[in-house]
Write a protein that holds these residues in place. Structure first.
Motif, PDB file in Angstrom:
ATOM      1  N   GLU A  44      11.198 -15.320  26.559  1.00 29.27           N
ATOM      2  CA  GLU A  44      10.130 -16.189  27.015  1.00 29.27           C
ATOM      3  C   GLU A  44       9.381 -16.867  25.859  1.00 29.27           C
ATOM      4  N   ARG A 218       5.049 -22.450  45.642  1.00 33.77           N
ATOM      5  CA  ARG A 218       5.151 -21.098  46.199  1.00 33.77           C
ATOM      6  C   ARG A 218       5.361 -21.161  47.719  1.00 33.77           C
ATOM      7  N   ARG A 233       6.907 -13.365  45.330  1.00 33.13           N
ATOM      8  CA  ARG A 233       7.064 -13.345  43.873  1.00 33.13           C
ATOM      9  C   ARG A 233       5.736 -13.319  43.115  1.00 33.13           C
ATOM     10  N   PRO A 234       4.955 -12.237  43.283  1.00 34.48           N
ATOM     11  CA  PRO A 234       3.715 -12.155  42.503  1.00 34.48           C
ATOM     12  C   PRO A 234       3.965 -12.149  41.000  1.00 34.48           C
ATOM     13  N   ASP A 235       5.158 -11.733  40.582  1.00 42.53           N
ATOM     14  CA  ASP A 235       5.456 -11.741  39.148  1.00 42.53           C
ATOM     15  C   ASP A 235       5.476 -13.147  38.576  1.00 42.53           C
ATOM     16  N   ILE A 236       5.754 -14.136  39.425  1.00 43.35           N
ATOM     17  CA  ILE A 236       5.741 -15.531  38.992  1.00 43.35           C
ATOM     18  C   ILE A 236       4.377 -16.159  39.207  1.00 43.35           C
ATOM     19  N   THR A 238       1.215 -14.787  40.190  1.00 39.30           N
ATOM     20  CA  THR A 238      -0.088 -14.219  39.866  1.00 39.30           C
ATOM     21  C   THR A 238      -0.707 -14.952  38.683  1.00 39.30           C
ATOM     22  N   HIS A 239       0.126 -15.205  37.670  1.00 39.71           N
ATOM     23  CA  HIS A 239      -0.292 -16.006  36.519  1.00 39.71           C
ATOM     24  C   HIS A 239       0.813 -17.027  36.243  1.00 39.71           C
ATOM     25  N   LYS A 248      15.583 -20.978  33.583  1.00 35.73           N
ATOM     26  CA  LYS A 248      15.234 -19.575  33.417  1.00 35.73           C
ATOM     27  C   LYS A 248      16.457 -18.736  33.780  1.00 35.73           C
ATOM     28  N   ASP A 251      17.421 -15.970  36.829  1.00 36.64           N
ATOM     29  CA  ASP A 251      16.326 -16.027  37.803  1.00 36.64           C
ATOM     30  C   ASP A 251      16.297 -17.426  38.423  1.00 36.64           C
ATOM     31  N   HIS A 254      12.790 -18.633  39.789  1.00 36.00           N
ATOM     32  CA  HIS A 254      11.883 -19.059  38.733  1.00 36.00           C
ATOM     33  C   HIS A 254      12.308 -20.432  38.187  1.00 36.00           C
TER      34      HIS A 254
END
Length: 464
Positions: A44, A218, A233-236, A238-239, A248, A251, A254
């Motif tokens: 990343e 989203r 997909r909170p991993d994407i 949330t922030h 990516k 994924d 993403h």
């Protein structure tokens, strides 16, 4: 012959930068995407790619988009200029299909042409409207399409069941002056509604994340899996981060998310194939999001009431109240003017939005800025506490079964109103609504427990 409006569906609204800058940006993105596909690392740590523009290697040699060099000094000057222009700013062409027809090879392609519409402030009593397509004698299809989108988002008081009266300039009389209409509404709110990113000369190329576009991305992606956007997909999300590299590895979701942020045409294509029942097309959800945006602006104005350099209507209580009451009115119109029966999930979405709006207003019983009259400083006082205008309650009464799913939240809101104070008639009407909802919830076929938590998150507290 197809009617003129049939062409409108083929149009998409971009952020409308100048044509040269738009093409240069598309060219840079194409290079960056190809470079990303060749890299094997999934790290990343995303450093800036070295992106070269299509510059001349010498006065007589030019490089093409395919990275080939051409000697052109033997050509007429006009042809040399044409080649340089075509390679420096290549057309945005997408090949669709090719075939052989007898002794002919045929290639079909689509060119994405950037158009720029200008809505200038009035000088002689009316806004000046223009489009870069050059059709100035009458409103062109681009101008008609855009103004239609603006009217849809900004006109609250018109009965949507009645036709609007079109003017010679290409917009309805009910809209008023187009420039002033947008200034009163505010460009950022309009941009949310028409899925268009707001940019400034300083921010256009800084790769900043557009929070509303991320939210709608989203919604689009979650609809593919049939899950709630809030759970997807909170991993994407949330922030969320746009990232400098679109691709990516390992994924796909993403990657698609970053494509939706990066490419307006891809976003509009994805949106165009979504279902009417998907979250991004839920009119009640969208109006609730608009009210949230208005309240964020109101709160920001309260802490920093500096003059707005754009000369738009101040983000004060009166402006916020206009949007909020307009949103409630549009929810009511949406319930009354549907061409198909309201589904239970749609009714719940409408009720959830109304309860959310009511709760947000009740929570703002405070003066936010200076003003001659207190109702011009206090949003709660203006919409509920000062006079009985049946705020939200009348529309909730149209949805007793769906509204009963949010009974706990409504009971808590009524408790707060009892503390803040409200006209006796409004409080009595609120109690009558709750009595009706308790009856509706007894035999409701809807699952109360599954939706209560999606409204305002409050514990039950009954009136004594």
């Amino acid at each position: 012959m197809s009617p003129p409006v049939s062409r409108f569906s083929k149009l998409t609204l971009d952020s409308m930068p100048l044509q040269t800058r738009s093409r240069t940006r598309a060219e840079s993105r194409a290079d960056e995407s190809r470079q990303n596909l060749e890299e094997e690392s999934s790290s990343e740590s995303e450093s800036e790619s070295d992106i070269s523009d299509f510059e001349e290697e010498s006065p007589t040699v030019v490089q093409s988009p395919a990275k080939l060099s051409y000697l052109i000094d033997h050509l007429p000057e006009s042809t040399q200029n044409a080649v340089r222009d075509a390679f420096r700013e290549p057309p945005r062409i997408a090949l669709q299909k090719c075939r052989r027809i007898n002794d002919t090879y045929a290639f079909q392609m689509t060119e994405l042409v950037t158009r720029s519409i200008r809505i200038r402030a009035p000088e002689d009593g009316a806004s000046q409207l223009s489009c870069s397509c050059g059709h100035d004698e009458e409103p062109c299809e681009h101008l008609l399409w855009l103004l239609d989108q603006v009217v849809k988002q900004t006109v609250y008081d018109q009965d949507v069941a009645k036709p609007l009266k079109m003017t010679n300039a290409g917009y309805p009389r009910e809209m008023g002056d187009p420039f002033q209409n947008i200034a009163n509404h505010h460009l950022d709110l309009l941009a949310d509604g028409i899925h268009c990113q707001v940019v400034t000369p300083d921010s256009e190329y800084d790769n900043e994340l557009d929070p509303y576009r991320a939210q709608e991305a989203r919604e689009l992606l979650s609809s593919v899996y049939g899950v709630s956007p809030d759970d997807y997909r909170p991993d994407i999300f949330t922030h969320p981060s746009a990232g400098k590299k679109i691709f990516k590895r390992r994924d796909l979701d993403h990657t698609i998310f970053r494509m939706l942020l990066d490419d307006h045409h891809f976003f509009h294509y994805f949106h165009s194939v979504s279902r009417p029942t998907d979250p991004i097309n839920d009119p009640f959800r969208k109006l609730s999001q608009r009210v949230d945006h208005v309240l964020r602006d109101l709160d920001a104005h309260a802490t920093s009431p500096a003059p707005d350099a754009s000369h738009e209507t101040p983000r004060g209580v009166a402006w916020a109240a206009t949007h909020i009451t307009g949103a409630v009115r549009l929810i009511k119109h949406e319930l009354y003017t549907r061409d198909r029966p309201l589904q239970p999930s749609e009714a719940i979405s409408a009720a959830r939005s109304l309860v959310h709006i009511l709760d947000a207003v009740v929570a703002r019983n405070r003066d936010v800025h200076a003003g001659a009259a207190r109702r011009d400083r206090n949003l709660y006082l203006r919409l509920i506490g000062d006079r009985d205008e049946d705020f939200v309650l009348g529309v909730l009464n149209l949805l007793p079964e769906a509204a009963s799913q949010f009974l706990n939240s409504l009971e808590t809101i009524l408790d707060q109103i009892g503390v803040h104070g409200a006209p006796a008639a409004y409080a009595a009407r609120f109690r009558a609504l709750l009595d009706r909802l308790r009856t509706s919830s007894t035999g409701s076929g809807l699952k109360r427990s599954s939706v209560q938590g999606q409204g305002t998150d409050r514990k039950s507290k009954r009136m004594k």
